[in-house]
Design an enzyme around this catalytic site. Structure first.
Site, mmCIF file in Angstrom:
data_model
loop_
_atom_site.group_PDB
_atom_site.id
_atom_site.type_symbol
_atom_site.label_atom_id
_atom_site.label_comp_id
_atom_site.label_asym_id
_atom_site.label_seq_id
_atom_site.Cartn_x
_atom_site.Cartn_y
_atom_site.Cartn_z
ATOM 1 N N SER A 46 0.825 -1.205 0.000
ATOM 2 C CA SER A 46 0.000 0.000 0.000
ATOM 3 C C SER A 46 0.861 1.256 0.000
ATOM 4 C CB SER A 46 -0.968 0.007 1.188
ATOM 5 O OG SER A 46 -0.283 -0.137 2.404
ATOM 6 N N GLU A 47 2.048 1.226 0.676
ATOM 7 C CA GLU A 47 2.995 2.348 0.608
ATOM 8 C C GLU A 47 4.425 1.876 0.774
ATOM 9 O OE1 GLU A 47 -0.803 4.360 1.616
ATOM 10 O OE2 GLU A 47 0.347 3.152 3.035
ATOM 11 N N THR A 48 5.336 2.673 0.224
ATOM 12 C CA THR A 48 6.776 2.506 0.378
ATOM 13 C C THR A 48 7.353 3.871 0.701
ATOM 14 O OG1 THR A 48 6.858 0.668 -1.203
ATOM 15 C CG2 THR A 48 8.919 1.836 -0.795
#
Length: 294
Positions: A46-48
């Site tokens: 979902s995020e990095t």
């Protein structure tokens, strides 16, 4: 060739394979914007996050957050997880991250033996309420009958505090269980509501015992369902305080159960001279280490 190290952590959990997954590049110096975006898409989380030197020496770092298709001004579990990874850079237990939405303060949490267990962050902006949306649109996006939307406390309402706006929708127990996002309804909603700016994230909530149960859907950016969404939990906490009229409050939110990745988010909200401010915190567990050459 350039080599970049990364680590992954599970956030808002105290055990592996729970919570929300996050990849962190602790030293992203030399990466281009396009490379950061490509890596975030390749990680398919979902995020990095990508850590860079701070512009102001008084702060810890500049942190850039990308989901699969775009950069984000602020997000919850990426800050908690990045704080956990960078805990050795804290001064008096505090990290200060420069982000698009503003300065994010991260407080490191430790157990009785001094080991780092997680972090708590403060949303970078006060609560901001946007427009309301119809029960029919919210229900269609969630794939539930309109009767499953509860409006006794509030209609479906857009809220944010530095991150992407979230549509907060109270639902019944049955609707919470049955919800499954309808991407066609999401597309119709953003087409019919110019105020959304082409974006829509749906945050369902209901009371469960002493705490709250939540689910978050954002299929238009590739996140069919999110296991833990700190940047939705903080505006929800702020909104609930707004509705209650109290000076401060605290809520424990459980998310990700339906995904098999249970997450626990501890939130607070309080009234200040500059509006309602909220925090969210939780545990972290390290998972993988690796590197990539570009």
């Amino acid at each position: 060739m350039r080599r970049f190290e990364f680590v992954t952590v599970d956030v808002f959990t105290d055990r592996r394979f729970g919570g929300n997954q996050l990849a962190v590049f602790p030293d992203a110096r030399g990466m281009t914007d396009a490379e950061m975006q490509a890596l975030a898409a390749e990680m398919n989380l979902s995020e990095t996050t990508f850590v860079l030197p701070a512009a102001d020496a008084a702060n810890t770092a500049r942190v850039r957050i990308f989901h699969r298709t775009a950069e984000m001004p602020f997000a919850g579990h990426p800050n908690v997880g990045t704080g956990y990874v960078l805990a050795d850079r804290a001064v008096d237990g505090v990290l200060r991250f420069e982000e698009i939405a503003g300065l994010v303060e991260v407080r490191i949490e430790r157990d009785g033996a001094g080991a780092v267990t997680g972090a708590t962050i403060a949303a970078p902006q006060p609560l901001k309420l946007g427009p309301t949306m119809s029960v029919e649109i919210a229900a269609a996006c969630a794939g539930i009958d309109p009767a499953g939307v509860v409006t006794a406390r509030h209609p479906p309402t857009i809220a944010s505090d530095g991150g992407n706006p979230r549509l907060l929708v109270e639902v019944t127990e049955a609707a919470m269980t049955a919800a499954s996002p309808d991407i066609g309804a999401f597309r119709r909603a953003v087409a019919s509501e110019p105020a959304l700016g082409g974006k829509l994230a749906l945050y369902l909530w209901r009371r469960e015992g002493e705490g709250l149960r939540t689910r978050m859907f954002s299929p238009l950016v590739g996140t069919w369902e999110d296991a833990a969404t700190g940047s939705a939990a903080t505006p929800l906490a702020g909104f609930l305080l707004h509705l209650s009229g109290a000076e401060e409050g605290a809520w424990v939110m459980t998310q990700g159960v339906e995904m098999g990745r249970p997450s626990v988010l501890r939130t607070t909200a309080r009234r200040t001279a500059h509006g309602i401010r909220a925090t969210v915190g939780g545990g972290c567990v390290p998972m993988f280490r690796g590197s990539v050459t570009l």
